[in-house]
Design a protein around this motif. Sequence first.
Motif: not given
Length: 209
Positions: A172-192
């Motif tokens: 899965l490849q995503v290009a997007c407006d700044p968005a937040r990511v969770w990996r197994d319930g853990v929020l990444l510390d910055r938008p991507v």
Amino acid sequence: MRMRELDLRGSDPAAAPPRSTVTAVLEDAEHVLVRGPVPALAAALAALWKAGRLPAVSLGWDPADDPASRGLARDLGIGAADGERELGLVRDDHGGVLLQHGRLAATADPAPSRFRRPARFGAQAHHDDARVADGEVSRLEVRPDRSTPDTLSVAVVTVPLRPARRSTGRVLQVACDPARVWRDGVLLDRPVSRWTWYADDRVRWRLRP
């Protein structure tokens, strides 16, 4: 066999354990028993992969008693399966590992109120060769598909209460407006603004029940 224990019982299931704590235990291990929630097991796998030691080290898991841990333990057959097994690994292009559930959403609120419509964000996403999103979406949900080797199950939610667009594939490849990511319930510390999850068919890890 050099056995080590990574004891993270009582740690927050919504937080990744300190990297230094994980790597110190794994440095010379041949078998590691991980005790704790899903992010503890994911952190051990990510650290072993980065060190190039994943094929050489087997892992056991004593899951925590939170809903996510119970669900993954059931999926992996913890306590029921016999013998050591080789399992596939889902990775992302930021060095992380996904064991159970990933999400991209517009905000850092993991569960918007049912009285408030969740924010949407612009995204274009491809699941293998298929375009699965092109426009505004509410969220993208990703899970390893354990019924088929090296496969991801993806659900794209465009508008709440409407059926999600579902697909299966390896990348899965995503290009997007700044968005937040969770990996197994853990929020990444910055938008991507770009993100990739993929079932890495070159990598296996060994689970010892």
